[in-house]
Every structure is written in C-alpha cells, then in structure tokens.
Design an enzyme around this catalytic site. Structure first.
Site, PDB file in Angstrom:
ATOM      1  CE1 TYR A  21      -3.167  -3.031   0.788  1.00 42.44           C
ATOM      2  CE2 TYR A  21      -4.556  -1.094   0.972  1.00 42.44           C
ATOM      3  CZ  TYR A  21      -4.423  -2.453   0.813  1.00 42.44           C
ATOM      4  OH  TYR A  21      -5.540  -3.234   0.688  1.00 42.44           O
ATOM      5  CE  LYS A  39       3.321 -17.914  -1.601  1.00 41.16           C
ATOM      6  NZ  LYS A  39       2.596 -19.198  -1.577  1.00 41.16           N
ATOM      7  CG  ASP A  68      -0.236 -20.628   0.114  1.00 46.96           C
ATOM      8  OD1 ASP A  68       0.287 -20.465   1.229  1.00 46.96           O
ATOM      9  OD2 ASP A  68       0.357 -21.211  -0.829  1.00 46.96           O
ATOM     10  CG  ASP A  98      -7.805  -5.487   1.959  1.00 51.13           C
ATOM     11  OD1 ASP A  98      -8.802  -5.054   2.562  1.00 51.13           O
ATOM     12  OD2 ASP A  98      -7.761  -5.602   0.715  1.00 51.13           O
ATOM     13  CG  ASP A 111     -13.237  -8.542   2.992  1.00 56.55           C
ATOM     14  OD1 ASP A 111     -12.845  -7.615   3.727  1.00 56.55           O
ATOM     15  OD2 ASP A 111     -13.943  -8.354   1.969  1.00 56.55           O
TER      16      ASP A 111
END
Ligand code: NAD
Ligand code: IPM
Ligand code: MN
Length: 349
Positions: free
Chosen positions: A135, A186, A219, A243, A247
């Site tokens: 970001y 990751k 993942d 982010d 959700d």
C-alpha cells in the site's frame, strides 16, 4: 468533551453511519459521557461536485480537533480509479500514522457462521499492518497504454514498521489473555520481506514466552481459516494479506455486515470503519446491515476509555441478533435505520 468526526462517505456508508450515530448518541447519553458528533462530507459526491478529495487543512483539522473519526465506506463506480478513497482513507491512515488496523472477528452467535458445526469460541483478532507493504504507493507505469506497457508495485517493509505492529499484536495478546499469536506471510516466495518479518517476530516473541507463536503461509492460512478458525487468536500480518484475510475472517464469523475495525495510532488518533465497503449493489435501499458500523462505535468507546458504553453497545448488538431484529443479510426484515433506532431505544429503555 469528546469530539468524533462522522464521515459517511459513499454508497451504504451514510446509511450505516446514520444508524451508528443513533446508537453512539444513546449510549453516551445513558452513561453521561459528553460526546459531540460532527458530520463531515468527504465522499465521491463531494469530489465529483467540487473536484476536491480532501485538503491538507481538512486532514490536519480532523486529526488535530477530533479525538477520533467514524467512517462508513468510500468507493463509487463513478470514480473508477478510486482516487478519492485513496486520498481520504489511505491518506488519513498514512498522515496520522495509524499503523494498527485492528480487525476483530468474533462469532457472536454460532448460527451466523456459514460453516458446519462452527466452534462457538471462535474469536480472532487481526493486527493488519496499515502504513506500509504493497500500500506504500511505490511503483509506476511506463509506456502506458501501449503493448509494451510495464507496471510495478513494490512492497515496502521497514524494521520500525514491522516491529511496532508485531509488538502491538503480542502486547494485545498478553493484555487480553490470548494464548497464540500467528504471523502470516509468504516467506517462501517473498523472501526479503519474509526474512525481516520472521526475524522481528522471533525477536519480539522471545519476550512473551507464555504465548504460543507460529507462522503460516498466507495460502495455507486462507484454507485453515475455513477449516479450523477457532485455532487462531491473534493474527499479525502485512497490509494486503490483512486486507484479504479480514474479509475471510469476517465471513466465517457472520459476514461483512458485522465486522468492525479500528485504524489506530496508540496514544494519538484513531479512525473506526467497518471492514466492508460501500456495497453499491445494495446502496440506497435501506437494507445495509449497520452492525459493523455499530461495532465501530463500541471499538471507539473502548479506545476512548468509555468501557461502560462499549460493553452496552456490544450487548445490544447481540440482543438484536438474538431477537432477530436484523437486516435481511442476517435473516431479518428490518431496515438499516430501524435496527439503529431499535438499539438506541433499547439502550435508553
Ligand atoms: P463491499 O464490502 O462493498 O461488498 C461486498 C459484498 O458484501 C456485496 O455483496 C455487498 O452487498 C455486501 N455487503 C457489504 N457490506 C454490507 C452490509 N453492511 N450489509 C449487507 N451487505 C453488505 O466490497 P466491494 O463490492 O468489493 O467494494 C465496493 C466498493 O467499496 C469499492 O469501491 C471498494 O473499493 C470500496 N471499499 C471500501 C472500503 C472502505 O471504505 N473501508 C472497504 C472495502 C471496499
Ligand atoms: C479496507 C478497504 C481499503 C483497503 C480500500 C477501500 C482502500 O478494502 O479498509 O479493507 O484496501 O484497505
Ligand atoms: Mn478490505
């Protein structure tokens, strides 16, 4: 006097903030807290009308004159490049250095989860890094619009930025009796940032020997949040992964209609907003669930040291779900405003 700026924003934002304001006013009155709520028009409408997203002076006034802000959502199909949302929301996160994006996902009522046999103890708090990563706006495009076009985004990670979010996650776990902190990354592919995050996680974690510490690749984490969300307590991760996973965490614990968040710089300023967006698909119909925005009211009260009001707001959220006085996403037939009014009346009853 506590001053809160209320920024409805776009789409369902003003609808859910309208309901949240009813609840905040009622809870503050009930407990004798002097809270002033001022409406601010920062939105796609304002941008399309005046050509202004947010001025430097407005940003300074929000942060300087208010204790906190409550924001609905920003995003409008008429502004396809989303420039106003980035200027306003990301602008405030960066300008006020709101480095903690605190996103709790608690299963309030088991029937709300789409999972089979959900664990009623499911209660995850995401600590999303909120000022760096992908970001940061580093990158650019070259030969734009041609078949040779090149576009890059770079992930920015600083020791200072990683250290303070990891420390905040551990400190929260210790303060609230949570027993596990999980780092999500990751690192098997993004080796540079991965090495920094893992080193800092081990360094800070060594100060919290009573807390179980583990790492998950993002993942596998997406899979595991569906398979056994109850395993996770505090999750710390980078901006983009946070982010996305917040959700997912919201959905397994009842949906976006319920998930609040805080953008926080401890001791300085904070902005509270639902995890959800402006939901253009349902905007203007009075069916948006206001519980995420009302959950933000509770987070704001708690942050501002008004724990009695925060507790009452949490209780009235659960009461509305248990009584079935909800919007259609949770199976009810009430409108956004009716849910807000019902909660306000109940608080003052
Ligand atoms: P969204 O969160 O707005 O909507 C996703 C789905 O969830 C939609 O089907 C929507 O109807 C539903 N939903 C969301 N909130 C709900 C609520 N309170 N009650 C009932 N249903 C609800 O995500 P999107 O569609 O990807 O994004 C729409 C716009 O919002 C975009 O412009 C995006 O950039 C913006 N956005 C803003 C924020 C923010 O301001 N914090 C967050 C996410 C997305
Ligand atoms: C969120 C939103 C924002 C983000 C967008 C609207 C800039 O999705 O708060 O989760 O990506 O941080
Ligand atoms: Mn999001």
């Amino acid at each position: 006097m506590t001053r809160i700026a209320c920024i409805g924003g776009d789409g369902i934002g003003p609808e859910v903030i309208g309901a949240a304001v009813l609840v905040m006013t009622a809870a503050a009155d009930k407990h004798g807290h002097a809270v002033t709520l001022d409406r601010w028009d920062l939105s796609a409408n304002r941008y399309l009308r005046d050509g202004v997203t947010i001025t430097d002076e407005e940003r300074d006034r929000l942060v300087g004159e208010y204790d906190a802000a409550l924001l609905g959502a920003l995003g409008d199909p008429r502004v396809p490049d989303n420039v106003h949302a980035r200027d306003i929301l990301l602008g405030l996160r960066f300008h006020a250095d709101l480095y903690i994006n605190f996103r709790p996902c608690r299963l309030l009522v088991p029937a709300l989860s789409p999972l089979r046999d959900p664990d009623p103890g499911t209660d995850i708090v995401f600590f999303r890094e909120n000022t760096e990563g992908l970001y940061a706006g580093l990158g650019g495009s070259f030969k734009t619009g041609t078949t040779d076009e090149v576009a890059t985004e770079q992930s920015l990670n600083t020791y200072k930025g990683v250290e303070r979010i990891v420390r905040a996650a551990f400190e929260h776990a210790a303060a609230t009796g949570r027993r596990r902190v999980t780092l999500v990354d990751k690192a098997n592919v993004l080796s540079h940032e991965g090495a920094l995050w893992r080193r800092v996680f081990a360094e800070i974690g060594a100060r919290f020997p009573g807390i179980v510490q583990d790492t998950m690749y993002v993942d596998a984490m997406a899979m595991d949040l569906v398979r056994r969300p109850q395993r996770y307590e505090v999750v710390v991760t980078s901006n983009l992964f946070g982010d996305i996973l917040s959700d997912l965490g919201a959905q397994v614990t009842g949906g976006l209609g319920l998930a609040p968040s805080g953008n926080i710089n401890p001791g300085s300023w904070a902005l509270f907003e639902p995890v959800h967006g402006s939901a253009p698909d349902i905007a203007g119909r009075g069916v948006a669930d206001p519980l995420a925005a009302v959950g933000c009211v509770s987070l704001a009260f708690a942050h501002l040291g008004m724990g009695d009001a925060a507790k009452d707001v949490d209780d009235v959220i659960i009461a509305s779900i248990r009584d079935g006085f909800t919007t259609p996403d949770l199976g009810g037939t009430a409108s956004t405003r009716e849910v807000g009014q019902w909660m306000a009346d109940r608080l003052l009853a």
